[in-house]
Design a protein around this motif. Structure first.
Motif, PDB file in Angstrom:
ATOM      1  N   CYS A 173      -9.697   3.035 -11.104  1.00  0.00           N
ATOM      2  CA  CYS A 173      -9.775   1.674 -10.561  1.00  0.00           C
ATOM      3  C   CYS A 173      -8.386   1.248 -10.119  1.00  0.00           C
ATOM      4  N   TRP A 174      -8.296   0.817  -8.865  1.00  0.00           N
ATOM      5  CA  TRP A 174      -7.017   0.362  -8.313  1.00  0.00           C
ATOM      6  C   TRP A 174      -7.308  -0.367  -7.014  1.00  0.00           C
ATOM      7  N   ILE A 175      -6.339  -0.426  -6.114  1.00  0.00           N
ATOM      8  CA  ILE A 175      -6.531  -1.080  -4.828  1.00  0.00           C
ATOM      9  C   ILE A 175      -7.513  -0.248  -3.997  1.00  0.00           C
ATOM     10  N   SER A 176      -8.619  -0.856  -3.607  1.00  0.00           N
ATOM     11  CA  SER A 176      -9.626  -0.122  -2.846  1.00  0.00           C
ATOM     12  C   SER A 176     -10.477  -1.095  -2.032  1.00  0.00           C
ATOM     13  N   SER A 177     -11.332  -0.528  -1.212  1.00  0.00           N
ATOM     14  CA  SER A 177     -12.227  -1.341  -0.381  1.00  0.00           C
ATOM     15  C   SER A 177     -13.262  -2.078  -1.220  1.00  0.00           C
ATOM     16  N   GLN A 178     -13.520  -1.583  -2.441  1.00  0.00           N
ATOM     17  CA  GLN A 178     -14.492  -2.220  -3.321  1.00  0.00           C
ATOM     18  C   GLN A 178     -14.061  -3.616  -3.742  1.00  0.00           C
ATOM     19  N   GLY A 179     -12.753  -3.895  -3.633  1.00  0.00           N
ATOM     20  CA  GLY A 179     -12.279  -5.217  -4.025  1.00  0.00           C
ATOM     21  C   GLY A 179     -12.693  -6.305  -3.076  1.00  0.00           C
ATOM     22  N   GLY A 180     -12.979  -5.950  -1.836  1.00  0.00           N
ATOM     23  CA  GLY A 180     -13.438  -6.929  -0.860  1.00  0.00           C
ATOM     24  C   GLY A 180     -12.400  -7.345   0.161  1.00  0.00           C
ATOM     25  N   ASN A 181     -11.138  -6.936  -0.002  1.00  0.00           N
ATOM     26  CA  ASN A 181     -10.099  -7.291   0.961  1.00  0.00           C
ATOM     27  C   ASN A 181     -10.101  -6.272   2.098  1.00  0.00           C
ATOM     28  N   PRO A 182     -10.281  -6.712   3.359  1.00  0.00           N
ATOM     29  CA  PRO A 182     -10.348  -5.754   4.470  1.00  0.00           C
ATOM     30  C   PRO A 182      -9.028  -5.049   4.754  1.00  0.00           C
ATOM     31  N   PHE A 183      -7.930  -5.571   4.238  1.00  0.00           N
ATOM     32  CA  PHE A 183      -6.608  -4.975   4.470  1.00  0.00           C
ATOM     33  C   PHE A 183      -6.102  -4.221   3.245  1.00  0.00           C
ATOM     34  N   TRP A 184      -7.024  -3.714   2.427  1.00  0.00           N
ATOM     35  CA  TRP A 184      -6.655  -3.071   1.178  1.00  0.00           C
ATOM     36  C   TRP A 184      -5.731  -1.877   1.392  1.00  0.00           C
ATOM     37  N   PHE A 185      -5.983  -1.086   2.437  1.00  0.00           N
ATOM     38  CA  PHE A 185      -5.157   0.101   2.648  1.00  0.00           C
ATOM     39  C   PHE A 185      -3.740  -0.288   3.049  1.00  0.00           C
ATOM     40  N   GLN A 186      -3.586  -1.322   3.855  1.00  0.00           N
ATOM     41  CA  GLN A 186      -2.257  -1.811   4.220  1.00  0.00           C
ATOM     42  C   GLN A 186      -1.515  -2.337   2.992  1.00  0.00           C
ATOM     43  N   TYR A 187      -2.254  -2.975   2.086  1.00  0.00           N
ATOM     44  CA  TYR A 187      -1.632  -3.465   0.858  1.00  0.00           C
ATOM     45  C   TYR A 187      -1.161  -2.320  -0.029  1.00  0.00           C
ATOM     46  N   ARG A 188      -1.883  -1.211  -0.026  1.00  0.00           N
ATOM     47  CA  ARG A 188      -1.429  -0.051  -0.801  1.00  0.00           C
ATOM     48  C   ARG A 188      -0.026   0.367  -0.375  1.00  0.00           C
ATOM     49  N   TRP A 189       0.203   0.395   0.909  1.00  0.00           N
ATOM     50  CA  TRP A 189       1.518   0.802   1.407  1.00  0.00           C
ATOM     51  C   TRP A 189       2.550  -0.306   1.233  1.00  0.00           C
ATOM     52  N   ALA A 190       2.121  -1.545   1.372  1.00  0.00           N
ATOM     53  CA  ALA A 190       3.072  -2.659   1.304  1.00  0.00           C
ATOM     54  C   ALA A 190       3.610  -2.870  -0.104  1.00  0.00           C
ATOM     55  N   ILE A 191       2.752  -2.735  -1.129  1.00  0.00           N
ATOM     56  CA  ILE A 191       3.178  -3.081  -2.488  1.00  0.00           C
ATOM     57  C   ILE A 191       3.214  -1.879  -3.417  1.00  0.00           C
ATOM     58  N   TYR A 192       3.068  -0.669  -2.879  1.00  0.00           N
ATOM     59  CA  TYR A 192       3.172   0.499  -3.761  1.00  0.00           C
ATOM     60  C   TYR A 192       3.809   1.691  -3.057  1.00  0.00           C
ATOM     61  N   PHE A 193       3.054   2.363  -2.200  1.00  0.00           N
ATOM     62  CA  PHE A 193       3.548   3.616  -1.638  1.00  0.00           C
ATOM     63  C   PHE A 193       4.761   3.428  -0.729  1.00  0.00           C
ATOM     64  N   GLY A 194       4.816   2.340  -0.005  1.00  0.00           N
ATOM     65  CA  GLY A 194       5.999   2.068   0.816  1.00  0.00           C
ATOM     66  C   GLY A 194       7.238   1.894  -0.034  1.00  0.00           C
ATOM     67  N   ILE A 195       7.087   1.220  -1.183  1.00  0.00           N
ATOM     68  CA  ILE A 195       8.206   1.028  -2.107  1.00  0.00           C
ATOM     69  C   ILE A 195       8.624   2.360  -2.719  1.00  0.00           C
ATOM     70  N   ILE A 196       7.648   3.195  -3.087  1.00  0.00           N
ATOM     71  CA  ILE A 196       7.949   4.510  -3.662  1.00  0.00           C
ATOM     72  C   ILE A 196       8.725   5.361  -2.669  1.00  0.00           C
ATOM     73  N   LEU A 197       8.290   5.359  -1.418  1.00  0.00           N
ATOM     74  CA  LEU A 197       8.968   6.154  -0.388  1.00  0.00           C
ATOM     75  C   LEU A 197      10.394   5.668  -0.185  1.00  0.00           C
ATOM     76  N   PHE A 198      10.590   4.366  -0.175  1.00  0.00           N
ATOM     77  CA  PHE A 198      11.932   3.797  -0.037  1.00  0.00           C
ATOM     78  C   PHE A 198      12.809   4.195  -1.226  1.00  0.00           C
TER      79      PHE A 198
END
Length: 311
Positions: free
Chosen positions: A109-134
């Motif tokens: 369970c984590w950020i996914s489309s099941q949560g109901g937010n249509p921009f869930w994938f963009q949020y994954r990069w904005a608040i997690y994977f983008g930060i990790i890459l940086f």
């Protein structure tokens, strides 16, 4: 430790709500509810604090080795270096709740489309994977800066050692100050982090000025240790970031393709091991020193004593 616990818990399918098994693909052992899924998603997002702590530690190395910060000066900044990871991890974890980001993400369970937010994938990069890459790029740059700083100081002390007889007094004095700065920085690391530096045994004045070969060896140790520190972080996140980049290029359905299953398995295996890798990197200089001390003791023994030890 918190990162490892949260990621290990993410591998347990029991927290995923049972009603998700009404859809396909089915989730193995799904027997939880929406509350357990939300709790796990919160912990997984909060685990962002661990890699941010790695960045804080790398920044400490630069401030000590390159900028010459002492223990008193570093303590003034230490509060912010501790707060930044906690605030970033906790803040993004809390923000995911009102943004409706959390839900079933296949095997956790984590950020996914099941949560109901249509921009869930963009949020994954904005608040997690983008930060990790940086952070990965940031750590590599800082470790290179540490190595170059030590290398520069050792070259300066080498010039003083071999050219002090013919050098003018002002140049010799400047070289001595550079040498003293190198010794001071090494001592500061020892005082702040442990009785020995993360990059190896602390150098005394006689060791720093013992010759060009030992200086090159010291800079090589710093470089190798920095490489291991950076490599441990990159190895932990390599397969996770690779998988997300594939999803970014080929679409979010990429994880359903059997072609990428080996990467998914490697992601699950390596992601919880960040603390283990950091521990091995931290203990490596101490192991090498103990091994060297043992070799020196053996060399000092007589052949008769060595034969007695073997018996």
């Amino acid at each position: 430790m918190l990162f490892t616990v949260s990621v290990f818990s993410s591998e347990l399918g029991q927290v995923i709500p049972r009603h998700y098994n009404d859809d396909k693909p089915r989730v193995f052992l799904a027997s939880g509810n929406d509350q357990t899924c939300l709790a796990q998603a919160f912990l997984v997002q909060f685990s962002l604090a661990a890699p941010v702590y790695n960045a804080s530690l790398a920044l400490c190395y630069v401030l000590i080795v390159k900028c010459g910060w002492n223990e008193t000066k570093l303590k003034k900044l230490s509060l912010y270096l501790h707060l930044a990871p906690l605030v970033l991890g906790l803040g993004t974890a809390i923000a995911g709740i009102p943004l409706n980001l959390y839900g079933n993400a296949s095997f956790l369970c984590w950020i996914s489309s099941q949560g109901g937010n249509p921009f869930w994938f963009q949020y994954r990069w904005a608040i997690y994977f983008g930060i990790i890459l940086f952070i990965a790029v940031f750590i590599v740059i800082l470790m290179v800066m540490v190595y170059l700083s030590v290398r520069k100081s050792e070259k300066s002390s080498s010039k003083w050692q071999y050219g002090s007889r013919s050098a003018p007094t002002s140049q010799a004095s400047s070289s001595r100050r550079s040498l003293a700065s190198t010794i001071s920085k090494t001592s500061n690391i020892s005082k702040i982090f442990s009785s020995r530096s993360l990059f190896g045994r602390s150098a005394s004045t006689s060791e720093v000025s013992s010759g060009l070969s030992s200086q090159q060896s010291k800079s090589r140790r710093v470089g190798v240790q920095g490489l291991f520190f950076s490599g441990a972080f990159i190895l932990t996140w390599l397969f996770t970031i690779s998988l997300q980049l594939m999803r970014l290029v080929h679409g979010t359905a990429v994880t359903a393709r059997s072609t990428y299953m080996p990467i998914i398995i490697l992601q699950i295996l390596f992601l919880p091991l960040q603390g283990v890798f950091n521990f091995l990197v931290y203990m490596r200089p101490r192991y090498l020193q103990k091994r060297q001390e043992r070799m020196q003791r053996n060399q000092a023994k007589t052949p008769a004593a060595l034969a007695t030890d073997q018996v």
